[in-house]
Design an enzyme around this catalytic site. Sequence first.
Site, PDB file in Angstrom:
ATOM      1  N   CYS A  75     -10.637   3.050   0.724  1.00 63.42           N
ATOM      2  CA  CYS A  75      -9.703   3.273   1.078  1.00 63.42           C
ATOM      3  C   CYS A  75      -9.088   2.515   2.684  1.00 63.42           C
ATOM      4  CB  CYS A  75      -9.658   4.997   0.923  1.00 63.42           C
ATOM      5  SG  CYS A  75      -7.970   5.429   1.709  1.00 63.42           S
ATOM      6  N   HIS A 105      -7.392   3.147   5.031  1.00 58.27           N
ATOM      7  CA  HIS A 105      -6.334   3.604   5.822  1.00 58.27           C
ATOM      8  C   HIS A 105      -7.597   3.858   6.471  1.00 58.27           C
ATOM      9  CE1 HIS A 105      -3.006   4.486   2.955  1.00 58.27           C
ATOM     10  NE2 HIS A 105      -2.053   5.358   4.534  1.00 58.27           N
ATOM     11  N   CYS A 143      -4.543  -1.181  -1.451  1.00 58.95           N
ATOM     12  CA  CYS A 143      -4.753   0.052  -2.456  1.00 58.95           C
ATOM     13  C   CYS A 143      -5.263   0.332  -3.034  1.00 58.95           C
ATOM     14  CB  CYS A 143      -3.320   0.232  -2.370  1.00 58.95           C
ATOM     15  SG  CYS A 143      -3.685   2.358  -2.520  1.00 58.95           S
ATOM     16  N   GLU A 177      -2.015   8.271   9.223  1.00 60.38           N
ATOM     17  CA  GLU A 177      -0.224   7.997   9.074  1.00 60.38           C
ATOM     18  C   GLU A 177       0.304   8.449  10.271  1.00 60.38           C
ATOM     19  OE1 GLU A 177       1.873   6.475   6.472  1.00 60.38           O
ATOM     20  OE2 GLU A 177      -0.412   5.600   5.717  1.00 60.38           O
ATOM     21  N   ASP A 198       0.943  -0.508   0.265  1.00 55.09           N
ATOM     22  CA  ASP A 198      -0.265   0.488   0.345  1.00 55.09           C
ATOM     23  C   ASP A 198       0.924   1.175  -0.525  1.00 55.09           C
ATOM     24  OD1 ASP A 198      -1.994   1.852   0.370  1.00 55.09           O
ATOM     25  OD2 ASP A 198      -1.665   1.821   2.835  1.00 55.09           O
ATOM     26  N   SER A 199       0.312   2.484  -0.407  1.00 57.66           N
ATOM     27  CA  SER A 199       1.318   3.395  -0.140  1.00 57.66           C
ATOM     28  C   SER A 199       1.769   3.942   1.495  1.00 57.66           C
ATOM     29  CB  SER A 199      -0.196   4.788  -0.356  1.00 57.66           C
ATOM     30  OG  SER A 199      -0.477   4.884   0.486  1.00 57.66           O
TER      31      SER A 199
HETATM   32  N1  DGL Z   1      -5.348   3.598   1.293  1.00 63.80           N
HETATM   33  C1  DGL Z   1      -4.845   4.151   0.067  1.00 63.80           C
HETATM   34  C2  DGL Z   1      -6.025   3.491  -0.961  1.00 63.80           C
HETATM   35  O1  DGL Z   1      -6.705   2.214  -0.228  1.00 63.80           O
HETATM   36  C3  DGL Z   1      -4.172   4.803  -0.691  1.00 63.80           C
HETATM   37  C4  DGL Z   1      -4.177   6.106   0.669  1.00 63.80           C
HETATM   38  C5  DGL Z   1      -3.260   7.256  -0.262  1.00 63.80           C
HETATM   39  O2  DGL Z   1      -2.232   6.953  -0.142  1.00 63.80           O
HETATM   40  O3  DGL Z   1      -4.047   8.275  -0.718  1.00 63.80           O
HETATM   41  O4  DGL Z   1      -7.115   3.737  -1.799  1.00 63.80           O
END
Ligand code: DGL
Length: 273
Positions: free
Chosen positions: A181, A183, A70, A149, A7-8
């Site tokens: 997302c 996150h 992600c 984060e 993931d990011s």
């Molecule tokens: N966790 C990511 C997603 O599921 C991206 C979050 C990001 O880096 O903007 O979309």
Amino acid sequence: MRIGIFDSGMGGLSVLDEAYHLLPDQEYIFYADKKHVPYGVKTDEEIRGFVDEIAAFLISKKVDAIVIACNTATSVAVAGLRQKYDIPIIGMEPAVKPAVESAEGSDRVIVMATPVTIREEKLSRLLSRVDVKHRVDLLDMPKLVEFAESEVFDSEEVRDYLKEKFAPFDTTKYSALVLGCTHFNYFKPLYRELLGDRIRLMDGNNGTIRHLGDVLGLDINKDINNRIYFNSPQDIVVYRKTTYYESGDEITDNERLSKYLRMLDRLEFVRDF
Ligand code: DGL
């Protein structure tokens, strides 16, 4: 089998955590692209570049499959990766289908995601396929990625941000909130507090890991209601057979592993919300 999950950033841990529940005996390489997070406000070209680098890294570690934990990276780059590599590449997609299928009468559904996921064609195609009754409203939540984060899950700042973003919606009309997302999982208690008990919080993690298990021919663990907590940072490496990387840099020190431990604990805590 050895499975690469990336993931990011820390959002991907929610997918890894689901894998710990459903496929507890596998070996994992978790990759958070700390140098480039957030992806959700970048260009497609930039995101494709990051993803190419990560995939090449994971392939060099001899993974049997790659999970793009992600939604943003999946929207932009899954097709390209599948063309390039012949191992299974599992992507994520917002759980719109189960959310609209469980809606009744005039119920509506909010799909939250990053700005990139919202503007990409993949989501519009999914909506035109499954949202036949036009129940879905889209909502971007870029700041939640930053909050996650920095481990800010429940502060006045997050609450105010969410209140402001939900303000245009008559929340009594909504039966589901799709967490599009990875996150966004960390904030489940706040969605519940602000949107009430009726709303279903739906993410794509369970479906993604089940699909991974099917593709690899692995047995899915049935006893998934247990909670997984660890005492020391090294436990999440040893007992979960996981190597953690941040943009190519292996994380072995207790200080940085402690953050992973805290994030995984949080995910266990929010599992039932
Ligand atoms: N966790 C990511 C997603 O599921 C991206 C979050 C990001 O880096 O903007 O979309």
